[in-house]
Design a protein around this motif. Structure first.
Motif, mmCIF file in Angstrom:
data_model
loop_
_atom_site.group_PDB
_atom_site.id
_atom_site.type_symbol
_atom_site.label_atom_id
_atom_site.label_comp_id
_atom_site.label_asym_id
_atom_site.label_seq_id
_atom_site.Cartn_x
_atom_site.Cartn_y
_atom_site.Cartn_z
ATOM 1 N N CYS A 150 -9.697 3.385 -7.291
ATOM 2 C CA CYS A 150 -10.934 3.521 -8.061
ATOM 3 C C CYS A 150 -10.690 4.217 -9.390
ATOM 4 C CB CYS A 150 -11.975 4.291 -7.245
ATOM 5 S SG CYS A 150 -12.551 3.393 -5.792
ATOM 6 N N ARG A 151 -9.721 5.096 -9.427
ATOM 7 C CA ARG A 151 -9.390 5.766 -10.684
ATOM 8 C C ARG A 151 -8.740 4.793 -11.663
ATOM 9 N NH1 ARG A 151 -6.916 11.756 -11.449
ATOM 10 N NH2 ARG A 151 -6.044 11.527 -13.537
ATOM 11 N N ASP A 152 -7.952 3.859 -11.164
ATOM 12 C CA ASP A 152 -7.250 2.904 -12.025
ATOM 13 C C ASP A 152 -8.117 1.723 -12.440
ATOM 14 O OD1 ASP A 152 -4.888 4.313 -12.101
ATOM 15 O OD2 ASP A 152 -3.972 3.237 -10.422
ATOM 16 N N HIS A 153 -9.005 1.301 -11.539
ATOM 17 C CA HIS A 153 -9.744 0.057 -11.769
ATOM 18 C C HIS A 153 -10.884 0.275 -12.753
ATOM 19 C CE1 HIS A 153 -11.801 -3.713 -10.973
ATOM 20 N NE2 HIS A 153 -10.764 -4.104 -10.270
ATOM 21 N N LEU B 74 0.823 -1.202 0.000
ATOM 22 C CA LEU B 74 0.000 0.000 0.000
ATOM 23 C C LEU B 74 0.863 1.260 0.000
ATOM 24 C CD1 LEU B 74 -2.767 -1.096 2.528
ATOM 25 C CD2 LEU B 74 -3.040 -0.769 0.076
ATOM 26 N N LEU B 75 1.891 1.279 0.830
ATOM 27 C CA LEU B 75 2.774 2.441 0.876
ATOM 28 C C LEU B 75 3.534 2.603 -0.434
ATOM 29 C CD1 LEU B 75 4.152 2.082 4.520
ATOM 30 C CD2 LEU B 75 2.439 3.705 3.686
ATOM 31 N N SER B 76 3.949 1.474 -1.020
ATOM 32 C CA SER B 76 4.631 1.534 -2.312
ATOM 33 C C SER B 76 3.689 2.052 -3.387
ATOM 34 C CB SER B 76 5.163 0.144 -2.686
ATOM 35 O OG SER B 76 5.733 0.148 -3.972
ATOM 36 N N TYR B 77 2.447 1.586 -3.382
ATOM 37 C CA TYR B 77 1.460 2.048 -4.355
ATOM 38 C C TYR B 77 1.210 3.542 -4.217
ATOM 39 C CZ TYR B 77 -3.047 2.405 -6.767
ATOM 40 O OH TYR B 77 -4.064 2.773 -7.613
ATOM 41 N N TYR B 78 1.125 4.010 -2.979
ATOM 42 C CA TYR B 78 0.904 5.438 -2.764
ATOM 43 C C TYR B 78 2.073 6.255 -3.293
ATOM 44 C CZ TYR B 78 0.492 9.946 -0.501
ATOM 45 O OH TYR B 78 0.431 11.295 -0.288
ATOM 46 N N ASN B 79 3.295 5.842 -2.972
ATOM 47 C CA ASN B 79 4.473 6.615 -3.375
ATOM 48 C C ASN B 79 4.688 6.576 -4.882
ATOM 49 O OD1 ASN B 79 5.183 7.386 -0.729
ATOM 50 N ND2 ASN B 79 6.211 5.443 -0.376
ATOM 51 N N LEU C 67 -4.482 -3.218 -6.496
ATOM 52 C CA LEU C 67 -3.368 -2.297 -6.737
ATOM 53 C C LEU C 67 -2.800 -2.525 -8.115
ATOM 54 C CD1 LEU C 67 -1.610 -2.619 -3.265
ATOM 55 C CD2 LEU C 67 -3.483 -1.107 -3.945
ATOM 56 N N LYS C 68 -2.911 -1.541 -8.970
ATOM 57 C CA LYS C 68 -2.474 -1.668 -10.356
ATOM 58 C C LYS C 68 -1.016 -1.288 -10.534
ATOM 59 C CE LYS C 68 -6.388 -2.799 -12.346
ATOM 60 N NZ LYS C 68 -6.563 -3.992 -13.171
#
Length: 463
Positions: A367-370, A137-142, A457-458
């Protein structure tokens, strides 16, 4: 004869060296035991081949052949160091299978020979498999959700410049209409926008005379929707039509959000000299002609900004946008809770140093990616998160993964019921504009991720 004696003596010396090596290798086998026999056999063969090739050259004229033989011997020796075929990546089923004992032919490596910890080996060889959900999750955010501050600052400044120019034009074009000062709104201004600095709202206040207008709750109208309001013109007998500058937008005795929007839409398309304003601001500005909403597209060399313009009426603690739900009466005004949502969210995080805003931004990016979750808005997600905050009090950083997974479960539950209650007014269903097919599609996508949240997570984390 002397040359023959020299060669013979040299070969005898070499044989003596070979004998020493044989003796050392034999004793080494005794030390290592049966488990190292296969490896030592190959090593012995390679060393002997090197010695034989070195001693078989009759003179210095065969130097090149000797060099080639030595190189071949190093190639043979490199076989000992050749990496083994990488093991098959473990699956979730493999983790449940019992471990098999090591074959006797494989040497057991002592920990002191490989001092690197398991975490270090995972980070170096298979980093994605070793990440926890929290780390993903932290990696996806960054890597995906977070917007670089220079880009966000440029987007905010560009929006302010366009807002000032549009405000000046409105005042000059319609001096008889008492519009208030246009203000910026939206997630870009509150550090809640994700992926790109590409959206901002312009709120255009409509200053109504308190004595001439009255709010009618939505549940008292034919639509029976408590989020939708109507604004009725009062005292027409004493203050006839024309007493208010807003009477020109009356439809059936009510201030029409659609009529006001049509006037502004026409103004944006035909009256504003956007090429001149864009040239002055070093950007390109175009109104979105095909859209029913009031929108502008602003293109800069580093930012592409979508601007949504909403006339807004503020009465006491209520904020009503000229944004009627699709297919309903054109006189409706929709109540907005955005300011209250952001205020409550920031207040909660400030009180316990929580990660609610971080969790929200990750969800907005998801939600923007999916492809199936695009209809879930930031407002939907914020209200789900605020409801969850009433139940879960601990929002420390270490709980991010748990709260993210709980959000999946909460969303699935609300979608199953087809009802998401507004945090500030439980009578309001925030899913009222969603189609049944859209609810089913989103529910299925989220239900499939209940046991594997990382599937959502995309970017930036392993699937």
């Amino acid at each position: 004869m002397a040359e023959f004696i020299d060669k013979q003596g040299k070969r005898q010396d070499d044989r003596g060296l070979g004998g020493v090596i044989d003796f050392l290798l034999a004793n080494t086998r005794l030390v290592l035991g049966v488990s190292g026999a296969a490896v030592l056999a190959v090593a012995t063969l390679v060393v002997k081949r090197m010695i034989d090739r070195a001693t078989s050259s009759p003179d210095e004229d065969d130097a090149k052949a000797e060099q080639k033989s030595i190189e071949e011997s190093w190639q043979d020796l490199s076989l000992l160091k050749a990496p083994q075929k990488p093991p098959k990546k473990p699956s979730r089923e493999d983790l449940s299978e019992p471990l098999l004992p090591l074959p006797l032919t494989q040497p057991v490596q002592e920990p002191r020979e490989h001092p690197a910890s398991l975490e270090t080996l995972c980070a170096e060889s298979r980093p994605l498999l070793c990440l926890t959900l929290q780390e993903k999750l932290l990696s996806y955010y960054n890597n995906r959700a977070a917007i670089p501050e220079p880009e966000a600052a440029l987007g905010r400044q560009l929006a302010k410049d366009v807002c000032v120019e549009l405000q000046n034009f409105l005042q000059n074009k319609y001096p008889e209409l008492p519009f208030g000062g246009m203000v910026l709104s939206g997630s870009l201004l509150n550090d809640l926008q994700v992926v790109a600095a590409d959206h901002v709202d312009f709120l255009l206040p409509v200053a109504l005379e308190a004595a001439l207008w009255q709010l009618i709750p939505g549940e008292d109208t034919v639509v029976k929707n408590p989020q939708c309001w109507m604004i009725r013109r009062t005292d027409l007998d004493y203050f006839p039509r024309g007493s208010s500058p807003w009477d020109r937008f009356l439809v059936g005795g009510y201030l029409s959000s659609s009529a006001l929007g049509e006037m502004i839409h026409k103004m944006l398309e035909t009256s504003v000299n956007w090429p001149v304003i864009g040239s002055m601001l070093e950007c390109v500005i175009r109104p979105t002609v095909a859209s029913e909403d009031l929108k502008l597209e602003v293109e800069h060399c580093r930012v592409q900004l979508n601007v949504a313009l909403y006339p807004v009426v503020r009465v006491e603690d209520k904020v009503l946008l000229a944004k009627p739900p699709r297919g309903l009466v054109e006189n409706l005004w929709q109540q907005s809770f955005y300011a209250a949502e952001v205020s409550r969210l920031k207040h909660l995080d400030a009180g316990d140093s929580g990660v609610r805003q971080l969790c929200l931004k990750i969800w907005k990016a998801v939600c923007r990616d999916h492809p199936s979750l695009g209809r879930l808005t930031g407002s939907h997600l914020t209200h789900v998160l605020l409801h969850l905050s009433e139940v879960e009090r601990d929002w420390a950083e270490a709980t991010l993964a748990t709260r993210f997974q709980q959000m999946i479960e909460e969303l699935v539950g609300y979608l199953e019921r087809g009802f998401l209650p507004c945090y500030f007014d439980s009578r309001i269903n925030l899913f009222h504009e969603l189609l049944e097919e859209e609810i089913d599609e989103m529910g299925y996508a989220l239900y499939s991720a209940v046991s594997e949240p990382a599937l959502l997570l995309k970017e930036g984390a392993c699937k």
